[in-house]
Design a protein around this motif. Structure first.
Motif, PDB file in Angstrom:
ATOM      1  N   UNK A   1      -9.941 -28.777   0.329  1.00 17.70           N
ATOM      2  CA  UNK A   1      -8.809 -29.712   0.531  1.00 17.70           C
ATOM      3  C   UNK A   1      -7.975 -29.148   1.604  1.00 17.70           C
ATOM      4  N   UNK A   2      -7.574 -28.006   1.597  1.00 15.27           N
ATOM      5  CA  UNK A   2      -6.634 -27.561   2.701  1.00 15.27           C
ATOM      6  C   UNK A   2      -6.982 -27.529   4.022  1.00 15.27           C
ATOM      7  N   UNK A   3      -8.500 -26.962   4.137  1.00  9.67           N
ATOM      8  CA  UNK A   3      -9.219 -27.031   5.498  1.00  9.67           C
ATOM      9  C   UNK A   3      -9.265 -28.407   5.811  1.00  9.67           C
ATOM     10  N   UNK A   4      -9.712 -29.363   5.289  1.00  8.42           N
ATOM     11  CA  UNK A   4      -9.984 -30.709   5.599  1.00  8.42           C
ATOM     12  C   UNK A   4      -8.616 -31.389   5.871  1.00  8.42           C
ATOM     13  N   UNK A   5      -7.241 -31.112   4.911  1.00  8.59           N
ATOM     14  CA  UNK A   5      -6.299 -31.961   5.254  1.00  8.59           C
ATOM     15  C   UNK A   5      -5.602 -31.280   6.613  1.00  8.59           C
ATOM     16  N   UNK A   6      -5.928 -29.974   7.001  1.00  3.69           N
ATOM     17  CA  UNK A   6      -5.140 -29.250   8.219  1.00  3.69           C
ATOM     18  C   UNK A   6      -6.131 -29.669   9.370  1.00  3.69           C
ATOM     19  N   UNK A   7      -7.207 -30.114   9.396  1.00  2.00           N
ATOM     20  CA  UNK A   7      -7.935 -30.541  10.481  1.00  2.00           C
ATOM     21  C   UNK A   7      -7.570 -31.792  10.809  1.00  2.00           C
ATOM     22  N   UNK A   8      -7.427 -32.654   9.641  1.00  2.00           N
ATOM     23  CA  UNK A   8      -6.975 -34.025   9.631  1.00  2.00           C
ATOM     24  C   UNK A   8      -5.639 -34.285  10.501  1.00  2.00           C
ATOM     25  N   UNK A   9      -4.552 -33.510   9.836  1.00  2.00           N
ATOM     26  CA  UNK A   9      -3.210 -33.687  10.594  1.00  2.00           C
ATOM     27  C   UNK A   9      -3.328 -32.990  11.876  1.00  2.00           C
ATOM     28  N   UNK A  10      -4.030 -32.133  12.456  1.00  2.00           N
ATOM     29  CA  UNK A  10      -3.977 -31.751  13.840  1.00  2.00           C
ATOM     30  C   UNK A  10      -4.552 -32.837  14.485  1.00  2.00           C
ATOM     31  N   UNK A  11      -5.865 -33.427  14.272  1.00  2.00           N
ATOM     32  CA  UNK A  11      -6.151 -34.337  15.440  1.00  2.00           C
ATOM     33  C   UNK A  11      -5.642 -35.676  15.296  1.00  2.00           C
ATOM     34  N   UNK A  12      -4.671 -35.891  14.363  1.00  3.77           N
ATOM     35  CA  UNK A  12      -3.796 -37.033  14.251  1.00  3.77           C
ATOM     36  C   UNK A  12      -2.605 -37.259  15.117  1.00  3.77           C
ATOM     37  N   UNK A  13      -2.181 -35.807  15.826  1.00  6.45           N
ATOM     38  CA  UNK A  13      -1.252 -35.863  16.814  1.00  6.45           C
ATOM     39  C   UNK A  13      -1.203 -37.019  17.801  1.00  6.45           C
ATOM     40  N   UNK A  14      -2.428 -36.919  18.419  1.00  7.95           N
ATOM     41  CA  UNK A  14      -2.839 -37.775  19.534  1.00  7.95           C
ATOM     42  C   UNK A  14      -3.939 -38.567  19.797  1.00  7.95           C
ATOM     43  N   UNK A  15      -4.193 -39.275  20.810  1.00 11.89           N
ATOM     44  CA  UNK A  15      -5.446 -39.988  20.914  1.00 11.89           C
ATOM     45  C   UNK A  15      -6.024 -39.523  22.042  1.00 11.89           C
ATOM     46  N   UNK A  16      -7.346 -39.708  22.227  1.00  9.20           N
ATOM     47  CA  UNK A  16      -8.246 -39.537  23.501  1.00  9.20           C
ATOM     48  C   UNK A  16      -8.378 -37.813  23.734  1.00  9.20           C
ATOM     49  N   UNK A  17      -8.226 -37.169  22.618  1.00  5.48           N
ATOM     50  CA  UNK A  17      -8.389 -35.572  22.738  1.00  5.48           C
ATOM     51  C   UNK A  17      -9.962 -35.345  22.820  1.00  5.48           C
ATOM     52  N   UNK A  18     -10.309 -34.080  22.913  1.00  9.38           N
ATOM     53  CA  UNK A  18     -11.432 -33.556  23.155  1.00  9.38           C
ATOM     54  C   UNK A  18     -11.535 -32.330  22.406  1.00  9.38           C
ATOM     55  N   UNK A  19     -12.315 -32.204  21.659  1.00 12.02           N
ATOM     56  CA  UNK A  19     -12.599 -31.231  20.465  1.00 12.02           C
ATOM     57  C   UNK A  19     -13.919 -30.460  20.242  1.00 12.02           C
ATOM     58  N   UNK A  20     -13.712 -29.118  20.140  1.00 13.74           N
ATOM     59  CA  UNK A  20     -14.848 -28.468  19.785  1.00 13.74           C
ATOM     60  C   UNK A  20     -14.642 -27.851  18.308  1.00 13.74           C
ATOM     61  N   UNK A  21     -15.581 -27.871  17.557  1.00 11.89           N
ATOM     62  CA  UNK A  21     -15.671 -27.416  16.229  1.00 11.89           C
ATOM     63  C   UNK A  21     -16.865 -26.340  16.301  1.00 11.89           C
ATOM     64  N   UNK A  22     -16.462 -25.240  15.578  1.00  9.16           N
ATOM     65  CA  UNK A  22     -17.415 -24.020  15.222  1.00  9.16           C
ATOM     66  C   UNK A  22     -18.598 -24.689  14.461  1.00  9.16           C
ATOM     67  N   UNK A  23     -19.648 -23.767  14.378  1.00 12.65           N
ATOM     68  CA  UNK A  23     -20.826 -24.439  13.459  1.00 12.65           C
ATOM     69  C   UNK A  23     -20.563 -24.528  12.042  1.00 12.65           C
ATOM     70  N   UNK A  24     -20.799 -25.750  11.465  1.00 13.77           N
ATOM     71  CA  UNK A  24     -20.443 -25.817  10.133  1.00 13.77           C
ATOM     72  C   UNK A  24     -21.400 -25.099   9.245  1.00 13.77           C
TER      73      UNK A  24
END
Length: 871
Positions: free
Chosen positions: A87-110
């Motif tokens: 819950x905390x992991x997903x909510x934090x990612x969701x909050x961070x990507x919601x700051x703006x639009x047209x960003x470029x993101x790299x995620x570690x291996x799931x």
């Protein structure tokens, strides 16, 4: 800094952008890899482009692998701890990507989160929450997970919620990529395998390369297989996997493992005790489990599949050097229970039961075939087929019949059931539609008149005949818009066509073509194949170079990938595309001289001879070794179908497409000599083209098709002639010996080339004699076509080809034309055809007609025991 809408986004690799038909804002790009280093390569290229464009990157760091990116201008690294809960992991990612639009993101291996933080289901849920959000706000993100580590549920969620999913393979330290799923865009090579060398991509079209690369990664089974409820069938094999793991740990094959292997073989392979005895010796528990993982549905895999599987296993054990020359086969198998269930679900079960009754077995077959073509599969089968297509991408495949009785000891069923090529181009939806249509076409062929008549003739009409399917990758290479193998052919461990005393029939023979092997097995046009005696491969039936060219292959069967169809072309068209033409062809010196002498532009002229292939490679020895090795283990003669493709002139891979017992009695062919016969007693003497059993036999009837009158008929009337001949043979019956004599090719599907009878119509005949008077340039075809050839040998029929201009040949056809024609007596309503079809019974005029056939010396003779004028 410039904004993203002013920068055309890129992977950083121009060739990859082209393959994907462009990277778009809002794309979630997922890389399925075997190693984190392979993911890192693509992350690095993307980040170089983004930073060079003045854009920013956000890197989410949370996994137990070395960092993908290091701190640098334009890179924001956000450290997260997934151990604090989903819950905390997903909510934090969701909050961070919601700051703006047209960003470029790299995620570690799931796949490499610490201590396996989340279940597969929760990883899937993460993608369902995060990816749609990124897509809506036109952000671009890179994700990765490890191949074969996650369940169907997780991978299905990922595939459904991302715009781009790409498989990355690493073989011999070279990267290869194959897009798995790309949304809302399409290109003709999008789902093909490509080699990645630095920033360049090269499509891999050769099947021999593709299978090597894909086999470097273990195959866990179809993705959707884990979606089903675990029943008895799967529990057996899951238990077998556990025992196999114990065996690997202990290094000892336990009695329990041996007993389980034997039991599973009976469930999945065959009821044939002879085949099972071979399987018990050569197939391991690992082989059976690997087979199960490539199955769709349950039940038997059928005769054709078992033949290919056993051939590989026998060569692996008995001749490892030859086995290493085989192209790996990554086939799939649709179990017999799928066919049975399909019939029940679509209201066809009772129809199938009625077809076991000899009195009504042909009733309603057309309506039954239509119901099959209109039938539907359950959703879980559709999902498995979709997974299968995702594995092959846009590589061509073929759906082949593999019925329970097919290719077994005693019944070949050669050509009775359909095989359907799928060029496999177009969108995923279109490719799935074509695959399902191909499957139903093969199912429908079980209820064809030809197949049912064959089963009746072999006494197996009442046997349980179900239709498993074998789905194979088409072995071949791309040539321009076409896809085809460089060589295809059929091989026989015994040679019934020994046209010279130096040929040893027991050494076997092959029939070779350039392109798809359909040209080697079907009698469809006026083309020729190369027939090779394996103990004397350079020896040819043709006597000189002009005959070699005249009777060489002119047409090439292939798959047209641009048009998404099976097709053919002139050899001259494809010749300039072939890189190894010196192996397969000979230069036409006369044609080239013709051009020079007339001042025309120089042009290399080739015709297919395969001379250098025979003389400069080990190909013939390898095919001979394959036949002899398998024949020894089978304890009977065999025939195989194969393809072959070349890396270099001396380096090639042979693909075994089929292997089955060859129903031939060697003694029938080798134990006779033609008696001395006075010329005045001869009706016909044919030298140089005799195939089948040897012997001397009294002949009851001659059915003669007058070439002159037949040649004037339109195609529709030629079909009528074929049907009348079938009716006549029903009247004469098997207790009488009947010889068919007629123009061109018997059994052809092209009426302009001969008499278009089906084999079921003429299987009661004792012998067939083809005469070369259809049209100029068409001669009796000694290659026959495997399907026709196998049935002829299986029934003990004799074949002879009569060449009008060959020295020593004699045909006194006026005797036939002057004899009383009994057509009106046999078929009164067909009397109007008497000027074309003659049925003659010489006993009625006091003469005894005999046929003598000597396949070794290549002589066939029809003669009277007393001269016609003495009768």
């Amino acid at each position: 800094m410039p904004s993203a809408d002013r920068v055309k986004i890129s992977t950083g690799i121009a060739d990859l952008d082209n393959l994907l038909a462009g990277l778009r804002q809002g794309d979630n790009v997922v890389w399925r890899v075997d190693s984190i280093d392979d993911y890192r390569f693509y992350v690095d290229r993307f980040c170089r482009f983004v930073r060079k464009s003045g854009l920013e990157i956000v890197y989410f760091r949370f996994a137990d692998h070395p960092p993908l990116l290091m701190p640098a201008p334009g890179i924001t690294i956000i450290n997260l701890d997934p151990r604090e809960g989903f819950e905390q992991f997903a909510v934090e990612v969701f909050r961070l990507i919601s700051r703006g639009v047209e960003g470029n993101y790299i995620f570690d291996s799931m796949s490499l989160m610490p201590q396996n933080c989340y279940s597969d289901r929760m990883i899937g849920n993460f993608f369902k929450l995060i990816c749609p959000k990124l897509h809506r706000q036109d952000s671009l993100a890179y994700f990765s997970f490890m191949r074969h580590k996650h369940s169907f549920h997780a991978e299905q969620f990922i595939s459904d919620t991302t715009q781009i999913l790409i498989d990355v393979y690493n073989h011999d330290d070279v990267r290869y990529i194959k897009p798995f799923n790309i949304s809302d865009r399409y290109s003709s090579c999008m789902y093909r395998l490509h080699r990645q060398l630095e920033d360049s991509l090269t499509m891999i079209g050769e099947s021999l390369n593709i299978t090597e690369i894909l086999f470097a990664s273990p195959w866990p089974g179809l993705r959707s297989a884990s979606y089903r409820m675990i029943g008895l069938w799967d529990r057996m094999f899951l238990s077998a996997e556990e025992i196999l793991e114990e065996t690997k740990k202990n290094g000892i094959i336990s009695t329990k493992a041996q007993e389980l292997t034997a039991r599973l073989q009976k469930y999945i392979l065959s009821r044939d005790e002879k085949l099972l005895s071979i399987a018990a010796k050569y197939l391991t528990l690992n082989d059976i489990i690997s087979l199960w993982k490539r199955m769709i549905g349950t039940g038997f895999v059928g005769g054709k599949s078992v033949g290919v599987i056993l051939a590989h296993a026998v060569l692996r054990a008995e001749n490892p050097a030859l086995y290493n020359k085989l192209e790996k086969h990554d086939s799939f198998y649709i179990g017999s229970d799928v066919f049975y269930t399909f019939l029940i679900d679509n209201g066809l079960w009772w129809t199938k039961q009625e077809q076991k009754d000899p009195s009504i077995f042909l009733n309603n077959i057309e309506s039954a075939r239509k119901k099959i073509m209109d039938g539907v599969f359950p959703e879980y089968i559709i999902q498995r087929l979709t997974d299968l297509l995702d594995y092959y991408g846009q590589a061509p495949i073929i759906v082949r019949s593999s019925s329970l009785l097919e290719d077994a000891f005693g019944n070949a069923f050669a050509g009775k059931y359909e095989s359907v090529f799928c060029p496999n181009q177009g969108t995923r939806k279109k490719r799935l539609e074509n695959l399902i249509r191909a499957i139903k076409t093969v199912y429908a062929s079980t209820m064809s008149k030809e197949a049912l008549l064959y089963r009746k003739s072999r006494g197996v009409l009442d046997r349980d005949e179900q239709m498993p399917l074998l789905i194979q990758r088409v072995s071949g290479i791309p040539r321009g818009p076409y896809f085809l193998p460089q060589l295809s052919g059929v091989g026989f461990s015994f040679n019934p066509y020994a046209w010279n005393r130096e040929i040893d029939p027991r050494s076997g023979m092959i029939r070779l073509v350039y392109g798809l092997g359909t040209r080697a097995v079907d009698r469809s046009d006026n083309d020729y194949t190369r027939v090779i005696a394996l103990n004397a491969p350079s020896m040819r039936p043709e006597s000189n170079s002009s005959e070699k060219k005249k009777y060489s292959q002119k047409k090439v069967d292939l798959l047209n990938l641009e048009q998404n169809i099976f097709g053919k072309c002139d050899f001259e068209e494809i010749c300039p595309m072939e890189t190894h033409m010196n192996l397969f062809g000979s230069r036409d010196i006369q044609a080239e001289r013709y051009y020079r002498e007339r001042g025309l532009p120089p042009k290399a002229e080739w015709y297919l001879s395969f001379e250098n292939l025979i003389e400069e490679t080990e190909f013939i020895q390898d095919i001979s070794g394959t036949l002899n090795t398998i024949k020894k283990i089978y304890g009977s003669n065999i025939d195989i179908e194969f393809t072959c493709n070349f890396f270099t002139p001396g380096d090639y891979k042979i693909c075994l497409v089929q292997c089955r017992p060859f129903q031939v009695d060697e003694h029938d062919i080798m134990d006779v000599r033609i008696p001395e016969i006075k010329e005045k007693n001869l009706l016909m003497k044919a030298c140089g083209a005799v195939v089948g059993r040897s012997g001397i036999c009294d002949i009851d009837y001659i059915i003669y098709v007058d070439p002159g009158n037949y040649g004037t008929l339109p195609d529709q009337d030629r079909y009528a002639v074929a049907r009348i001949i079938g009716s006549l043979l029903k009247k004469t019956g098997t207790e009488h010996k009947t010889v068919l004599i007629g123009p061109g090719r018997w059994g052809t599907s092209t009426p302009s080339l001969g008499v278009p009878v089906s084999f079921s119509e003429i299987r009661r005949a004792y012998a067939i004699i083809e005469i070369d008077t259809m049209h100029e340039g068409l001669v009796p075809d000694l290659s026959l076509g495997t399907h026709f050839f196998n049935e002829m040998i299986e029934t003990g029929m004799v074949y002879a080809g009569y060449f009008n201009n060959r020295p020593g040949n004699i045909f006194n056809n006026e005797i036939l034309l002057n004899e009383t024609n009994k057509l009106a007596d046999f078929l009164p309503d067909k009397a109007k055809w008497a000027h074309i079809i003659h049925i003659l019974e010489f006993r009625l005029s006091g003469r005894n007609l005999r046929m003598a056939a000597d396949p070794v010396d290549q002589i066939g003779v029809l003669y009277f025991t007393q001269a016609p004028d003495q009768a």
